[in-house]
Design a protein around this motif. Structure first.
Motif, mmCIF file in Angstrom:
data_model
loop_
_atom_site.group_PDB
_atom_site.id
_atom_site.type_symbol
_atom_site.label_atom_id
_atom_site.label_comp_id
_atom_site.label_asym_id
_atom_site.label_seq_id
_atom_site.Cartn_x
_atom_site.Cartn_y
_atom_site.Cartn_z
ATOM 1 N N GLU A 143 -51.530 -129.366 -33.993
ATOM 2 C CA GLU A 143 -50.438 -129.658 -33.068
ATOM 3 C C GLU A 143 -50.927 -130.617 -31.984
ATOM 4 N N ALA A 144 -50.052 -131.524 -31.578
ATOM 5 C CA ALA A 144 -50.448 -132.589 -30.653
ATOM 6 C C ALA A 144 -49.772 -132.425 -29.306
ATOM 7 N N LEU A 145 -50.327 -133.160 -28.310
ATOM 8 C CA LEU A 145 -49.774 -133.152 -26.958
ATOM 9 C C LEU A 145 -49.435 -134.561 -26.486
ATOM 10 N N ASP A 146 -49.255 -135.489 -27.439
ATOM 11 C CA ASP A 146 -48.897 -136.847 -27.047
ATOM 12 C C ASP A 146 -47.421 -136.892 -26.668
ATOM 13 N N SER A 189 -44.243 -140.073 -16.314
ATOM 14 C CA SER A 189 -44.486 -140.008 -14.878
ATOM 15 C C SER A 189 -45.468 -138.886 -14.538
ATOM 16 N N ALA A 190 -45.262 -137.714 -15.140
ATOM 17 C CA ALA A 190 -46.152 -136.580 -14.879
ATOM 18 C C ALA A 190 -47.560 -136.869 -15.377
ATOM 19 N N ARG A 191 -47.670 -137.513 -16.525
ATOM 20 C CA ARG A 191 -48.991 -137.813 -17.085
ATOM 21 C C ARG A 191 -49.742 -138.794 -16.188
ATOM 22 N N SER A 192 -49.033 -139.789 -15.678
ATOM 23 C CA SER A 192 -49.657 -140.770 -14.794
ATOM 24 C C SER A 192 -50.148 -140.113 -13.512
ATOM 25 N N GLU A 193 -49.291 -139.280 -12.915
ATOM 26 C CA GLU A 193 -49.660 -138.614 -11.670
ATOM 27 C C GLU A 193 -50.820 -137.645 -11.890
ATOM 28 N N ALA A 194 -50.803 -136.912 -13.002
ATOM 29 C CA ALA A 194 -51.871 -135.962 -13.299
ATOM 30 C C ALA A 194 -53.194 -136.675 -13.532
ATOM 31 N N LEU A 203 -50.738 -132.431 -20.722
ATOM 32 C CA LEU A 203 -49.525 -131.775 -20.258
ATOM 33 C C LEU A 203 -49.142 -130.621 -21.176
ATOM 34 N N ILE A 204 -48.372 -129.675 -20.628
ATOM 35 C CA ILE A 204 -47.744 -128.631 -21.427
ATOM 36 C C ILE A 204 -46.274 -128.562 -21.041
ATOM 37 N N LEU A 205 -45.491 -127.855 -21.836
ATOM 38 C CA LEU A 205 -44.070 -127.665 -21.563
ATOM 39 C C LEU A 205 -43.776 -126.180 -21.398
ATOM 40 N N GLU A 206 -42.872 -125.863 -20.482
ATOM 41 C CA GLU A 206 -42.435 -124.487 -20.306
ATOM 42 C C GLU A 206 -40.944 -124.465 -20.022
ATOM 43 N N ARG A 207 -40.275 -123.447 -20.553
ATOM 44 C CA ARG A 207 -38.866 -123.270 -20.237
ATOM 45 C C ARG A 207 -38.732 -122.988 -18.737
ATOM 46 N N ALA A 208 -37.836 -123.714 -18.078
ATOM 47 C CA ALA A 208 -37.597 -123.488 -16.649
ATOM 48 C C ALA A 208 -36.750 -122.231 -16.488
ATOM 49 N N ILE A 209 -37.268 -121.280 -15.728
ATOM 50 C CA ILE A 209 -36.534 -120.037 -15.491
ATOM 51 C C ILE A 209 -35.796 -120.173 -14.166
#
Length: 670
Positions: A143-146, A189-194, A203-209
């Motif tokens: 599994e990739a994170l690109d 944008s998040a990748r650049s800032e990180a 990066l990872i993804l999460e469902r926003a609660i």
């Protein structure tokens, strides 16, 4: 056998002062470190000795492992306490301390490395049966994170969705995405800032609660197999995903829920062989379910609220555990009493999108009183620079119940005097007085829902009576200065043998201009006209830069400070900065944009997207500036052509520096 006798604190500001005080109380010798920007900072003066690290940029001073270790060796320290931020969660630093023979006052390097990466931490917590937020973190081989994989998996997870940097924290590299079409840009944008902030774009993804609260549990473990929790803290009031107000206990946590969350938190640290102070952060959903978010492998900024309700010194616990001692108390021996709240006082302007502020502190007078504690590392005359975090102090209040703690904190902020640099004090007072906060019914969306930009811009807006007072105060201070210079009796200020003529006064608060006319009618008495309103007031000096104002029988104290043409004033807990523009030539009045793009604050240029000759549209991002760990995009003020670029990546620029010029596009001939 005791190993720690002399401690080097590898940090600055309020946390360095906080750690130094406990070390001194324990009878330990102390060593501070400092950059060129902090030569005369309070933490340097408090320690038994201090070691110079290097230039102001953190990478060349506080973030330099080699320089910190060299300072520790030269000072003869036995142990190094990292505080929080800087090197506190750097596994390479922890290993380097151990290799060099120093006691690292923190957890094992392996735990820091594991929990410092949100992806790896989440995978380990899932393996330990700790409830985690549904999302995507490339858990299986192949599994990739690109970008492409994240867009695909984001569609599967569903919206709203959080894009999160796997490394680091503090809200950087984090984006909330509500629509599928916005996901790719948010990822980029998040990748650049990180990458810029942490050196990793993972990066990872999460469902926003939605409607969730940010509730964290303080944990501690020692080298003897003991592990405990010290209760929870509610950190839901945030701006830009960064905490502003924290409290303990949480208004949403029952004793039964506290026991469950605490047990899970202890289960989590046992699963990774943890040692020392740490925090397990959870999202608490409206239905009572809670999910692991991340772990901070260090002392938290908000640890004082836990100290106040438990009666414990967490820095002392850190030092004892690091020295090989068992935890001072078992779980049944830990009790909670009363309520505590903490506010982070930051050098930032809420009315301008919480833009970081720099400058010289003209006055710094922290509040006092029953149940009030102020942790800080600043002093009057100190420069607040763009090189470090915007937080300058923490104001904490304790009471037997939540309402008492809230009222004491609000009163402490009203008493606080900070001149020279704009802070978020008025914003914090607004939050504390808001009905949703007073009732304890708030979540992580509080600021967006209850403090939109237009509300923030209105904070501290002066009423007609207050405008009259400010104008009279400026006139009064000028008259007092003239009396001192001329050597005559200051009590005669405003006296006239004939009818006194009104004097026009104009003050600018950075957004609008206040115009009034002031007429002295007797010593300490004035008539001030603001528009069509006439305000009669008296202004009596109480002490240097302190006065008492009376309008219609109501008396109030006012504190103020002049710095050239600038008037700083605190009235009813609201601090205002106003510039005297009474004699400003008409040629200097605000004009339409001249196409010059100016730096809004001191900072470092991290990206330049503009090229001379390029055609741009109003709103295009031309330059990105970083100050106090925050990025600010500088946009084209008008449609046109870039005719000058005056900065390069890496350059340090002062506020108001012209970074680029855009010549307005010529209108087409009819």
């Amino acid at each position: 056998m005791k190993r720690i006798h002399k401690v080097l604190v590898a940090n600055r500001g309020e946390i360095a002062v906080r750690v130094l005080r406990t070390c001194r109380r324990l009878g330990l010798r102390t060593v501070a470190v400092f950059s060129d920007a902090d030569r005369d900072a309070p933490h340097v003066r408090l320690a038994d000795e201090a070691m110079h690290l290097g230039p102001p940029p953190a990478k060349e001073s506080y973030l330099s492992i080699e320089r910190v270790l060299a300072a520790a060796k030269a000072s003869g320290a036995d142990a190094i306490h990292p505080g929080y931020g800087f090197l506190s969660e750097n596994e390479d630093f922890a290993r380097a301390c151990e290799a060099a023979g120093f006691v690292f006052v923190g957890p094992p390097a392996e735990a820091i490395e594991l929990m410092g990466n949100k992806r790896q931490a989440k995978l380990r917590m899932q393996a330990a049966d700790v409830p985690c937020i549904p999302g995507y973190e490339a858990a299986r081989p192949g599994e990739a994170l690109d970008d492409e994989a994240l867009v695909r998996e984001g569609q599967r997870v569903g919206f709203p969705l959080m894009v999160k940097a796997a490394a680091g924290g503090g809200g950087r590299g984090m984006r909330l995405v509500r629509e599928p079409g916005a996901l790719l840009e948010a990822i980029r944008s998040a990748r650049s800032e990180a990458t810029n902030a942490f050196g990793s774009g993972e990066l990872i993804l999460e469902r926003a609660i939605e409607g969730a609260r940010h509730v964290e549990v303080q944990v501690f473990a020692d080298a003897h197999g003991n592990a405990v929790h010290l209760g929870e803290r509610d950190c839901s009031v945030q701006r830009r995903h960064q905490k502003v107000i924290e409290e303990s206990p949480s208004p949403a946590v029952t004793p039964e829920l506290r026991e469950r969350m605490g047990a899970v938190a202890v289960q989590a640290i046992r699963a990774i062989g943890y040692r020392g102070a740490g925090t397990i952060e959870f999202l608490l959903a409206p239905d009572g379910d809670f999910f692991f978010m991340e772990m901070n492998t260090r002392l938290q900024v908000e640890h004082p609220v836990t100290e106040l309700i438990t009666g414990l010194d967490l820095v002392e616990w850190q030092m004892r555990v690091a020295d090989g001692e068992p935890l001072p108390r078992t779980q049944p021996e830990i009790t909670w009493r009363g309520h505590a709240m903490e506010a982070r006082l930051c050098a930032e302007d809420p009315a301008r999108g919480f833009l970081p502020q720099t400058g010289r502190l003209l006055a710094w007078e922290p509040p006092a009183g029953e149940g009030v504690r102020v942790d800080h590392g600043v002093r009057a005359g100190q420069d607040i620079t763009p090189f470090y975090d915007s937080m300058q102090a923490k104001v904490i209040a304790y009471g037997p119940d939540r309402e008492t703690a809230r009222e004491r904190l609000a009163a402490a902020l009203r008493e606080l005097t900070v001149f020279g640099v704009t802070t978020n004090s008025t914003f914090i007072q607004y939050v504390l007085e808001h009905e949703a906060f007073r009732r304890g019914r708030y979540d992580t969306g509080f600021v967006g829902a209850h403090a939109p930009p237009e509300a923030l811009q209105a904070l501290g807006r002066a009423s007609t009576e207050e405008q009259a007072l400010l104008a009279a105060l400026l006139f009064h201070d000028d008259a007092q200065a003239l009396a001192r210079k001329g050597g005559f009796d200051a009590t005669l200020t405003g006296w006239s043998s004939s009818y006194a003529l009104p004097v026009p006064v104009s003050l600018h608060d950075g957004a609008s201009e206040l115009r009034a006319s002031v007429r002295p009618v007797a010593p300490e008495a004035y008539e001030v006209r603001v528009g069509d309103t006439l305000v009669a007031l008296s202004l009596r000096a109480l002490a240097p830069e302190r006065a008492e104002v009376e309008v219609a029988g109501r008396r109030r104290a006012v504190r103020y400070r002049r710095a050239g043409s600038t008037l700083w004033c605190t009235l009813d807990g609201v601090t205002r900065q106003l510039r005297d523009v009474s004699f400003r030539p008409p040629s200097e009045r605000e004009r339409a944009s001249d196409g010059r793009l100016r730096a809004p604050m001191d900072g470092r240029i991290i990206r330049v997207s503009a090229e001379v000759g390029a055609t741009v549209k109003r709103g295009d991002v031309l330059v990105v500036l970083e100050a106090m760990k925050m990025e600010s995009s500088l946009i084209a003020p008008t449609d046109g052509v870039v005719t000058a670029v005056n900065v390069t990546v890496g350059a340090q620029v002062p506020a108001r520096h012209v970074v680029a010029v855009v010549s307005p596009a010529a209108k087409e001939a009819a």
